[in-house]
Every structure is written in C-alpha cells, then in structure tokens.
Motif scaffolding. Structure first.
Motif, PDB file in Angstrom:
ATOM      1  N   THR A  81       0.829  -1.241  -0.029  1.00 54.89           N
ATOM      2  CA  THR A  81       0.004   0.014  -0.051  1.00 54.89           C
ATOM      3  C   THR A  81       0.959   1.184   0.052  1.00 54.89           C
ATOM      4  N   ARG A  82       0.172   2.488  -0.490  1.00 52.57           N
ATOM      5  CA  ARG A  82       0.913   3.606  -0.568  1.00 52.57           C
ATOM      6  C   ARG A  82       1.491   4.017   0.941  1.00 52.57           C
ATOM      7  N   GLU A  83       0.266   3.542   1.894  1.00 50.48           N
ATOM      8  CA  GLU A  83       0.916   4.248   3.162  1.00 50.48           C
ATOM      9  C   GLU A  83       2.112   3.387   3.813  1.00 50.48           C
ATOM     10  N   LEU A  84       2.061   2.262   3.520  1.00 49.79           N
ATOM     11  CA  LEU A  84       3.338   1.349   4.058  1.00 49.79           C
ATOM     12  C   LEU A  84       4.555   1.925   3.353  1.00 49.79           C
ATOM     13  N   ALA A  85       4.591   2.135   2.054  1.00 53.97           N
ATOM     14  CA  ALA A  85       5.502   2.628   1.105  1.00 53.97           C
ATOM     15  C   ALA A  85       5.997   4.053   1.755  1.00 53.97           C
ATOM     16  N   ALA A  86       5.220   4.941   2.004  1.00 51.12           N
ATOM     17  CA  ALA A  86       5.549   5.976   2.539  1.00 51.12           C
ATOM     18  C   ALA A  86       6.110   6.025   4.116  1.00 51.12           C
ATOM     19  N   GLN A  87       5.570   5.169   4.682  1.00 50.87           N
ATOM     20  CA  GLN A  87       6.326   4.712   6.098  1.00 50.87           C
ATOM     21  C   GLN A  87       7.768   4.467   5.964  1.00 50.87           C
ATOM     22  N   VAL A  88       7.844   3.459   4.930  1.00 51.30           N
ATOM     23  CA  VAL A  88       9.274   3.094   4.706  1.00 51.30           C
ATOM     24  C   VAL A  88      10.293   4.249   4.418  1.00 51.30           C
ATOM     25  N   GLU A  89       9.844   4.986   3.558  1.00 52.11           N
ATOM     26  CA  GLU A  89      10.438   6.137   3.217  1.00 52.11           C
ATOM     27  C   GLU A  89      10.856   6.865   4.400  1.00 52.11           C
ATOM     28  N   GLU A  90       9.713   7.184   5.180  1.00 50.14           N
ATOM     29  CA  GLU A  90       9.929   8.055   6.283  1.00 50.14           C
ATOM     30  C   GLU A  90      11.240   7.526   7.272  1.00 50.14           C
ATOM     31  N   ASN A  91      11.073   6.174   7.327  1.00 48.69           N
ATOM     32  CA  ASN A  91      12.057   5.315   8.118  1.00 48.69           C
ATOM     33  C   ASN A  91      13.840   5.619   7.460  1.00 48.69           C
ATOM     34  N   PHE A  92      13.674   5.545   6.137  1.00 48.58           N
ATOM     35  CA  PHE A  92      14.951   5.981   5.408  1.00 48.58           C
ATOM     36  C   PHE A  92      15.292   7.342   5.661  1.00 48.58           C
ATOM     37  N   ASN A  93      14.375   8.349   5.864  1.00 50.40           N
ATOM     38  CA  ASN A  93      14.722   9.733   6.126  1.00 50.40           C
ATOM     39  C   ASN A  93      15.183   9.775   7.432  1.00 50.40           C
ATOM     40  N   LEU A  94      14.599   8.832   8.571  1.00 45.88           N
ATOM     41  CA  LEU A  94      14.768   8.965   9.665  1.00 45.88           C
ATOM     42  C   LEU A  94      16.252   8.596  10.319  1.00 45.88           C
ATOM     43  N   LEU A  95      16.495   7.347   9.495  1.00 44.38           N
ATOM     44  CA  LEU A  95      17.735   6.439   9.752  1.00 44.38           C
ATOM     45  C   LEU A  95      19.093   6.828   8.852  1.00 44.38           C
ATOM     46  N   GLY A  96      18.409   7.195   7.834  1.00 41.76           N
ATOM     47  CA  GLY A  96      19.634   7.622   6.522  1.00 41.76           C
ATOM     48  C   GLY A  96      19.782   9.165   6.646  1.00 41.76           C
ATOM     49  N   VAL A  97      19.989   9.685   7.718  1.00 45.29           N
ATOM     50  CA  VAL A  97      20.163  11.092   7.735  1.00 45.29           C
ATOM     51  C   VAL A  97      21.316  11.650   7.373  1.00 45.29           C
ATOM     52  N   GLN A  98      22.437  10.753   7.793  1.00 45.59           N
ATOM     53  CA  GLN A  98      23.807  11.017   7.525  1.00 45.59           C
ATOM     54  C   GLN A  98      24.227  10.507   6.182  1.00 45.59           C
ATOM     55  N   HIS A  99      23.614   9.770   5.402  1.00 42.52           N
ATOM     56  CA  HIS A  99      24.027   8.826   4.399  1.00 42.52           C
ATOM     57  C   HIS A  99      23.897   9.700   3.063  1.00 42.52           C
ATOM     58  N   ASN A 100      23.067  10.817   2.950  1.00 41.25           N
ATOM     59  CA  ASN A 100      23.156  11.502   1.625  1.00 41.25           C
ATOM     60  C   ASN A 100      22.607  10.628   0.383  1.00 41.25           C
ATOM     61  N   LEU A 101      21.831   9.697   0.937  1.00 44.89           N
ATOM     62  CA  LEU A 101      21.296   8.635  -0.342  1.00 44.89           C
ATOM     63  C   LEU A 101      20.083   9.211  -0.884  1.00 44.89           C
ATOM     64  N   SER A 102      20.048   8.867  -2.218  1.00 47.66           N
ATOM     65  CA  SER A 102      18.861   9.292  -2.967  1.00 47.66           C
ATOM     66  C   SER A 102      17.683   8.076  -2.674  1.00 47.66           C
ATOM     67  N   VAL A 103      16.760   8.547  -2.396  1.00 49.43           N
ATOM     68  CA  VAL A 103      15.377   7.741  -1.992  1.00 49.43           C
ATOM     69  C   VAL A 103      14.294   8.081  -2.851  1.00 49.43           C
ATOM     70  N   ALA A 104      13.723   7.108  -3.698  1.00 52.59           N
ATOM     71  CA  ALA A 104      12.650   7.724  -4.452  1.00 52.59           C
ATOM     72  C   ALA A 104      11.372   6.832  -4.151  1.00 52.59           C
ATOM     73  N   LEU A 105      10.317   7.588  -3.981  1.00 54.84           N
ATOM     74  CA  LEU A 105       8.918   6.669  -3.739  1.00 54.84           C
ATOM     75  C   LEU A 105       8.147   6.640  -4.965  1.00 54.84           C
ATOM     76  N   LEU A 106       7.774   5.633  -5.496  1.00 55.77           N
ATOM     77  CA  LEU A 106       6.920   5.335  -6.720  1.00 55.77           C
ATOM     78  C   LEU A 106       5.528   5.124  -6.147  1.00 55.77           C
ATOM     79  N   ILE A 107       4.495   5.692  -6.069  1.00 50.27           N
ATOM     80  CA  ILE A 107       3.238   5.386  -5.523  1.00 50.27           C
ATOM     81  C   ILE A 107       2.201   5.985  -6.437  1.00 50.27           C
ATOM     82  N   GLY A 108       0.926   5.521  -6.522  1.00 49.47           N
ATOM     83  CA  GLY A 108      -0.104   6.035  -7.303  1.00 49.47           C
ATOM     84  C   GLY A 108      -0.432   7.418  -6.535  1.00 49.47           C
ATOM     85  N   GLY A 109      -1.263   8.088  -7.304  1.00 50.33           N
ATOM     86  CA  GLY A 109      -1.914   9.174  -6.776  1.00 50.33           C
ATOM     87  C   GLY A 109      -0.955  10.430  -6.777  1.00 50.33           C
TER      88      GLY A 109
END
Ligand code: AMP
Length: 508
Positions: A81-109
């Motif tokens: 689901t989109r909500e779960l996908a968005a939650q995983v992105e949040e987790n990357f944003n929280l934990l990957g704050v020092q990593h400067n990685l590029s994270v993309a979210l592909l969800i409908g809507g």
C-alpha cells in the motif's frame, strides 16, 4: 545484544542512536547479521516488531559503497500500500539522515513527472507499490537490471490484494544474482511457494506466531443488533461510555459502510475522519494526519488501515463489523496496545456473526470476554434497540448499565470538531483490488486482463457497476425504507414556526 554487535557501520550506529533506539528488537537481532552477510532472508514478522529497521539499517550500511546510476536503482523495496511505502520512506529519512542517499517513492496518486525526474538522476533506494512500478517500467523510464537487493514486504498482504502476478513479473525484471529479503506476517501455502521459488537458500527468521495478540490488549465483545441504525446507536453508546477512550480506529468490512458510519458519527457530533481504498492519496494522507495529530479522535476505516500503519497512541480499536477473516482481527487489534501500552479492542457481534467469532477465537486460542450480555442472552431478550437491550440486560443482571453522568467523551460534540478532510473520492487506487478481496470476501476480485492503459489511468476511471464493489448491496438496496436512527437535526423551521408564518394572509 547491542546494535554494535550486529555488524552495522559506524555511521549507521550513530543514526540508530540519534533515532533513540537503544536495543535491537528480536527481528533486528536475528535478521541484520544475515542481511549484511548478503544472505537471502525470509522474515516472519508483523508490523510493530521493528521489521522495517531490520532491513533499512543493513541496507544503509551496504549502500555506503557504490553509486547510483541514472534510471537504474540499486535496491528496490516493494510494499502493498501507499501508506506502507510512505512509512518505509520515512524510516529511510529518519535513519539515513547522515547517508545522503537518494530515495525515491513510486506510488499511485502522485504525478509521474516528479518521479521520472528523480529516477533519471539515479536512486539508491526505490520504494514502490507493484502497480506503479510496472507503469514506470512500461513507460521505459526505469531499468531494473541494476537492482542488487530486492525486498518484498508484507507478502501475505500482497497476496490478499492480488499483487502476486505483478510481483512475479517484477522478479523476472531484476537480476538473477541479487539478494532477496522477504517479509510476511503469515505463511499461507501460496506465500511459502513463492518464497521457495524466488529465494535462494534463505535464512528463516521468525519473531512471533502470527496469531498471537499482544498481552497489553484488553479484548471485549459486545452483542448488538444487526439492524444498521441500532448498531450505530450501540457504537455511539460505546464511544460515549468507554473509560480510558482517548481515540479509536473503527473498522468496517465494506468501503461504503465506512462512509455511511463516518457521516453518521459526524452528524451525531463525533469528531471522525474516514480512510478507505476509494479515497485519493491526498485525502488519505489528510485523514491519517488528522488522526495522528489528534485533530480527529475517530478514524473510521476499512482493512486498508488494518496492517502496518504506525499510529503510536491508539487507545481503542473497535470492530464495528467483526472481521470475516480471522487473521484480520489480529492485525486490526494490533493497532492498539503498541510499545507496551494498554490498549482496548471492542468487537460488535450481531446475530449471524457467530461463525466469524468462532474462527477468531480458534485462531487466537482464547475466548474473548463479553461486555454485557452474550449474543445468546441478547437474542433471548428479543430484539428491540440494541443499546436499549444491552442496558436492560445489564440492569437485569445487576451490572452497571446506565450511562455515566452524561460525561462527554473526548471528540464528541463540537469541542474538537476539526480535522475535516478533503473527502473527494475518485474511485481509484491500487489498493482497490485488495479491498475488493478483503471487503467482499465472497466476491471474486475484478478481472485484471485489460492491459493497454496504464494501471493508474485504469484505476482513475469512474467505477463501473459491473464490479462487485459497485453492485447494489442487497442488504442495503431498500435504503430509503430502512428505519433510520432518530434524526435530531432540525429540518427547515422544525416545530418552531415563527409567528409571522402563522398569520392568515386572508385575514387582514
Ligand atoms: P515497524 O515494525 O517497522 O513498523 O516498527 C514499529 C515501530 O518501532 C516504529 O515506530 C519504529 O520506529 C520503532 N522501532 C523500530 N526498531 C526499534 C528499536 N530497536 N527500538 C525502539 N523502537 C524501534
């Protein structure tokens, strides 16, 4: 065991500390070392166990070396689901704050344009729902041949939602020599078969049997009438009178009932928002945000909210409709009693629900206690208003039956009547298919053979009446004649006819 014992990089350990995680959860302890060894992992774990960090943390460590290439993501996380996908992105944003990685979210809507631009620049982590991912692939904007690590999360939910054919297609598009992590709360035979086919010599880690309910949840049953207006009245009584109720998720089995109940609650002054698979992404996010922030006290939801949503402080889960899949009961009530807090689940049981209750009690291995009369006693008392019968029976049995001193529950009445969300509904979403399966247990999922149009375009088409979801519901067809709940709203002038209207125009 400490995080520092798991083999994570120094940078990741700093992020863990910054996030406030002190000790790894069992799934993290068991999975992380194997992920770092580049083994395939089959994790049997529910949400709430820390399973997201069980894959994001080692991924961050592994992604510290190497670079993303244009249009070729290095890792891919599939979420149902989109909500779960968005939650995983949040987790990357929280934990990957020092990593400067590029994270993309592909969800409908969400528009393709921004997503395309991001992919073109190159992404380290691509988080996607299967339909939208394949849409991008079909548009030729995405190459999956650079994926080193594939994560299939909530696999049993993917199965429920009819995504397995999409998953199989996606697996054929990623390199054969990849690492795969596969997470599922349950292991039905179809999921086991999928895992056997696509994982290579996996390590199996399991944190809790799927059918357990947390000890921190007080579970109760309430016998109610089947008649919709009486059932709604019974719910209102519960909302007004449950001690310790600060907020609640109220589950219905059908999307249309979510809307009906939400509107009814608002009419009666309860501060509710709704969430179901026919709402567009903006409206869903707005509803969830309103509920999370406390702006709305009640979230009326379909099963789309049953799994995975991390809403930390839910005091009550109310099954307005008993779940007709026993496992959904476990997922639904798992929204409360999280992180050691006490939670309450109240399930309304109407005549005809006995077999679903039996299946639930069988699955969780315990009888759930009745609050008030049992269904048999309720039946014996013979119909009448649900709440009235419950009260009568309670006082017959010498139990506390009266409403307590008219104390208003939080969220009831105008005091917190905010958080009105954008309730436009467009009849689309990837989750729609899944909801058809969940919410119409006996109805087949709609055919998925039309292939030319993009999934998103298809989904955006107005719902047609030949889909099971849109067929008139037999139970509700004679709606106009249904005895409605007492309507206290004043229509026109009500009984207060102003004096000037009483003047006989002919009498001068
Ligand atoms: P999940 O099962 O991934 O949905 O995680 C549930 C919640 O637990 C999330 O709010 C996480 O931020 C949190 N969490 C994950 N790992 C830990 C940990 N080791 N210590 C404390 N909280 C955690």
């Amino acid at each position: 065991m400490q995080f520092s014992d798991l083999g994570l990089s120094e940078k990741v350990l700093q992020s863990v500390q910054a996030a406030g995680y002190t000790t790894p959860t069992p799934i993290q302890e068991q999975a992380i070392p194997h992920v770092l060894e580049r083994r395939d992992v089959m994790g049997i774990a529910q949400t709430g166990t820390g399973k997201t960090a069980a894959f994001t943390l080692p991924m961050l460590s592994m992604l510290e070396t190497g670079r993303a290439r244009a249009r070729m993501p290095r890792t891919l996380v599939l979420e149902p689901t989109r909500e779960l996908a968005a939650q995983v992105e949040e987790n990357f944003n929280l934990l990957g704050v020092q990593h400067n990685l590029s994270v993309a979210l592909l969800i409908g809507g969400v528009s393709f344009g921004d997503q395309d631009a991001k992919i073109t620049r190159g992404v380290d982590v691509l988080i996607a729902t299967p339909g939208r991912l394949l849409d991008h692939f079909e548009r030729g904007k995405l190459l999956l041949s650079g994926v080193e690590l594939l994560i299939i999360d909530e696999a049993d939910r993917m199965l429920d939602m009819g995504f397995i054919p999409d998953i199989e297609r996606i697996i054929k598009l990623v390199p054969f020599q990849r690492q795969t992590l596969f997470f599922s709360a349950t292991m039905p035979p179809e999921i086991q078969e999928l895992a056997d086919r696509f994982l290579s010599n996996p390590v199996r880690v399991e944190v809790a049997p799927s059918a357990t309910t947390a000890d921190t949840i007080v579970q109760r049953l309430v016998a109610v009438s089947k008649e919709p207006a009486e059932k709604r009245e019974a719910l209102r009584e519960i909302l007004r009178n449950s001690p310790d109720l600060t907020n609640a998720i109220i589950f219905c089995n059908r999307k249309r009932d979510v809307s009906i109940l939400h509107r009814s609650l608002r009419k009666h002054g309860f501060n509710s928002v709704e969430l179901h698979g026919d709402m567009d992404q903006r409206a869903r996010i707005a509803a969830l945000d309103a509920f999370r922030s406390g702006q709305a006290t009640f979230l009326v939801a379909s099963n789309v909210a049953a799994r995975g949503l991390d809403i930390p402080d839910v005091s009550h889960v109310i099954n307005y409709d008993i779940s007709n899949h026993a496992e959904d009961y476990v997922h639904r009530i798992g929204r409360t009693g999280r992180a050691g807090r006490t939670g309450y689940s109240i399930t309304l049981v109407a005549p005809g629900d006995e077999k679903y209750l039996a299946a639930i009690e069988n699955l969780i291995g315990q009888d759930v206690r009745w609050d008030g009369p049992t269904l048999a006693e309720f039946r014996k008392a013979g119909g009448g208003g649900a709440s009235q019968s419950r009260r009568d029976l309670r006082s017959d049995r010498g139990e506390r039956g009266e409403r307590r001193g008219g104390r208003k529950r939080p969220g009831h009445s105008d005091e917190r009547r905010t958080g009105q969300t954008d309730e436009r509904r467009t009849g689309h979403s990837e989750e729609r298919r899944g909801e058809l399966v969940d919410e119409h247990a006996v109805a087949p999922a709609p055919s998925r053979t039309r292939n030319k149009k993009s999934r998103e375009d298809r989904a955006a088409l107005p719902p047609t009446t030949d889909t099971p979801a849109e067929q008139p519901d037999r139970k509700h067809r004679p709606r106009r004649h249904e005895p409605e709940e007492p309507d206290h709203s004043v229509v026109g002038f009500g009984s207060h006819i102003p004096a000037f209207m009483r003047i006989d125009p002919l009498r001068r």
